[in-house]
Scaffold this motif. Structure first.
Motif, PDB file in Angstrom:
ATOM      1  N   HIS A  63      34.715  42.591   4.381  1.00 25.05           N
ATOM      2  CA  HIS A  63      34.032  42.269   3.134  1.00 25.05           C
ATOM      3  C   HIS A  63      32.785  41.401   3.319  1.00 25.05           C
ATOM      4  O   HIS A  63      32.050  41.182   2.363  1.00 25.05           O
ATOM      5  CB  HIS A  63      34.992  41.580   2.149  1.00 25.05           C
ATOM      6  CG  HIS A  63      35.523  40.267   2.626  1.00 25.05           C
ATOM      7  ND1 HIS A  63      36.764  40.169   3.207  1.00 25.05           N
ATOM      8  CD2 HIS A  63      35.004  39.022   2.624  1.00 25.05           C
ATOM      9  CE1 HIS A  63      36.985  38.892   3.521  1.00 25.05           C
ATOM     10  NE2 HIS A  63      35.926  38.194   3.186  1.00 25.05           N
ATOM     11  N   TYR A  64      32.526  40.940   4.521  1.00 28.38           N
ATOM     12  CA  TYR A  64      31.339  40.105   4.745  1.00 28.38           C
ATOM     13  C   TYR A  64      30.075  40.961   4.709  1.00 28.38           C
ATOM     14  O   TYR A  64      30.084  42.118   5.117  1.00 28.38           O
ATOM     15  CB  TYR A  64      31.437  39.395   6.100  1.00 28.38           C
ATOM     16  CG  TYR A  64      32.524  38.351   6.133  1.00 28.38           C
ATOM     17  CD1 TYR A  64      32.291  37.060   5.676  1.00 28.38           C
ATOM     18  CD2 TYR A  64      33.790  38.656   6.611  1.00 28.38           C
ATOM     19  CE1 TYR A  64      33.289  36.099   5.700  1.00 28.38           C
ATOM     20  CE2 TYR A  64      34.795  37.706   6.641  1.00 28.38           C
ATOM     21  CZ  TYR A  64      34.542  36.430   6.174  1.00 28.38           C
ATOM     22  OH  TYR A  64      35.530  35.492   6.189  1.00 28.38           O
ATOM     23  N   HIS A  65      28.984  40.392   4.200  1.00 26.69           N
ATOM     24  CA  HIS A  65      27.691  41.075   4.209  1.00 26.69           C
ATOM     25  C   HIS A  65      26.587  40.042   4.408  1.00 26.69           C
ATOM     26  O   HIS A  65      26.761  38.853   4.094  1.00 26.69           O
ATOM     27  CB  HIS A  65      27.476  41.897   2.932  1.00 26.69           C
ATOM     28  CG  HIS A  65      27.544  41.079   1.672  1.00 26.69           C
ATOM     29  ND1 HIS A  65      26.477  40.370   1.177  1.00 26.69           N
ATOM     30  CD2 HIS A  65      28.574  40.849   0.819  1.00 26.69           C
ATOM     31  CE1 HIS A  65      26.834  39.743   0.063  1.00 26.69           C
ATOM     32  NE2 HIS A  65      28.107  40.019  -0.165  1.00 26.69           N
ATOM     33  N   ILE A  93      25.785  40.294  11.245  1.00 23.48           N
ATOM     34  CA  ILE A  93      27.121  40.847  11.451  1.00 23.48           C
ATOM     35  C   ILE A  93      27.036  41.803  12.631  1.00 23.48           C
ATOM     36  O   ILE A  93      26.204  42.714  12.639  1.00 23.48           O
ATOM     37  CB  ILE A  93      27.630  41.582  10.201  1.00 23.48           C
ATOM     38  CG1 ILE A  93      27.700  40.602   9.022  1.00 23.48           C
ATOM     39  CG2 ILE A  93      28.986  42.227  10.465  1.00 23.48           C
ATOM     40  CD1 ILE A  93      28.038  41.256   7.698  1.00 23.48           C
ATOM     41  N   ASP A  94      27.877  41.571  13.626  1.00 17.86           N
ATOM     42  CA  ASP A  94      27.930  42.428  14.801  1.00 17.86           C
ATOM     43  C   ASP A  94      29.205  43.256  14.750  1.00 17.86           C
ATOM     44  O   ASP A  94      30.279  42.721  14.471  1.00 17.86           O
ATOM     45  CB  ASP A  94      27.951  41.597  16.096  1.00 17.86           C
ATOM     46  CG  ASP A  94      26.733  40.710  16.244  1.00 17.86           C
ATOM     47  OD1 ASP A  94      25.636  41.148  15.845  1.00 17.86           O
ATOM     48  OD2 ASP A  94      26.872  39.586  16.765  1.00 17.86           O
ATOM     49  N   GLY A 102      31.722  40.379  14.331  1.00 18.76           N
ATOM     50  CA  GLY A 102      31.236  39.045  14.673  1.00 18.76           C
ATOM     51  C   GLY A 102      30.363  38.581  13.528  1.00 18.76           C
ATOM     52  O   GLY A 102      29.419  39.285  13.129  1.00 18.76           O
ATOM     53  N   ILE A 103      30.648  37.417  12.985  1.00 15.68           N
ATOM     54  CA  ILE A 103      29.941  36.901  11.820  1.00 15.68           C
ATOM     55  C   ILE A 103      29.147  35.669  12.213  1.00 15.68           C
ATOM     56  O   ILE A 103      29.733  34.671  12.663  1.00 15.68           O
ATOM     57  CB  ILE A 103      30.925  36.532  10.686  1.00 15.68           C
ATOM     58  CG1 ILE A 103      31.897  37.692  10.378  1.00 15.68           C
ATOM     59  CG2 ILE A 103      30.178  36.078   9.441  1.00 15.68           C
ATOM     60  CD1 ILE A 103      31.262  38.942   9.849  1.00 15.68           C
ATOM     61  N   ALA A 104      27.836  35.722  12.038  1.00  8.02           N
ATOM     62  CA  ALA A 104      26.962  34.573  12.312  1.00  8.02           C
ATOM     63  C   ALA A 104      26.626  33.915  10.973  1.00  8.02           C
ATOM     64  O   ALA A 104      26.165  34.583  10.051  1.00  8.02           O
ATOM     65  CB  ALA A 104      25.690  35.020  13.014  1.00  8.02           C
ATOM     66  N   VAL A 105      26.879  32.618  10.902  1.00  5.82           N
ATOM     67  CA  VAL A 105      26.659  31.854   9.660  1.00  5.82           C
ATOM     68  C   VAL A 105      25.659  30.759   9.926  1.00  5.82           C
ATOM     69  O   VAL A 105      25.805  30.005  10.901  1.00  5.82           O
ATOM     70  CB  VAL A 105      27.983  31.247   9.142  1.00  5.82           C
ATOM     71  CG1 VAL A 105      27.745  30.406   7.895  1.00  5.82           C
ATOM     72  CG2 VAL A 105      29.010  32.332   8.890  1.00  5.82           C
ATOM     73  N   GLN A 106      24.649  30.653   9.064  1.00 11.59           N
ATOM     74  CA  GLN A 106      23.709  29.550   9.138  1.00 11.59           C
ATOM     75  C   GLN A 106      24.118  28.533   8.086  1.00 11.59           C
ATOM     76  O   GLN A 106      24.256  28.862   6.911  1.00 11.59           O
ATOM     77  CB  GLN A 106      22.286  30.005   8.902  1.00 11.59           C
ATOM     78  CG  GLN A 106      21.275  28.887   9.021  1.00 11.59           C
ATOM     79  CD  GLN A 106      19.858  29.400   8.916  1.00 11.59           C
ATOM     80  OE1 GLN A 106      19.585  30.414   8.297  1.00 11.59           O
ATOM     81  NE2 GLN A 106      18.945  28.689   9.514  1.00 11.59           N
TER      82      GLN A 106
END
Length: 110
Positions: A63-65, A93-94, A102-106
Motif C-alpha cells: 500500500h505504500y506509494h 520504493i524498490d 524497500g521503502i525510503a522515507v525522508q
C-alpha cells in the motif's frame, strides 16, 4: 621522417552524483510505520539503514506509494512511554528480488 603518434582514449563511466544529504548507517532498529491515511494499517518493521534525515526498511505490504505521508517511530517498543514519533514522506520504493518492497522515507523537519 617523423613517426605518427598514437593516442589512446579511455572512456570510463561517470559515477552517478550522490543525492543523499547525509551518510547512511547500517542500523537495524524496530520501526513503527503509521500511514497518515487511516485506511492503511500501521506495521512494525526493522530498518536496514538510517541517516539524520531518512530511513530505509523493507515490507511485504503493497500500500505504500511515493509521496505517502507517514508517522514513524524509530526504536519502537510496545507500551514504551519514551517512543517518539517523527513525520516523513515516502520518496522511493524498490521492488526487491524476494517480492518485498524497500521503502525510503525522508524525515520532514518540523
Amino acid at each position: 621522417m617523423k613517426k605518427p603518434t598514437t593516442e589512446m582514449v579511455v572512456i570510463a563511466p561517470v559515477a552517478e552524483k550522490e543525492r543523499r544529504a547525509s551518510r547512511r548507517v547500517k542500523l537495524s532498529r524496530p520501526l513503527l510505520s503509521r500511514p497518515s491515511d487511516p485506511k492503511y494499517k500501521e506495521e512494525v518493521q526493522t530498518t536496514l539503514n538510517t541517516s539524520r534525515d531518512g530511513l530505509y526498511f523493507t515490507t511485504r505490504a503493497n500500500h505504500y506509494h511515493v509521496g505517502m505521508r507517514l508517522s514513524v517511530t524509530l526504536g519502537y517498543a510496545a507500551n514504551d512511554p519514551c517512543n517518539s514519533q517523527s513525520f516523513g514522506d515516502v520518496i522511493r520504493i524498490d521492488r526487491l528480488k524476494d517480492g518485498s518492497f524497500g521503502i525510503a522515507v525522508q524525515i520532514r523537519v518540523r
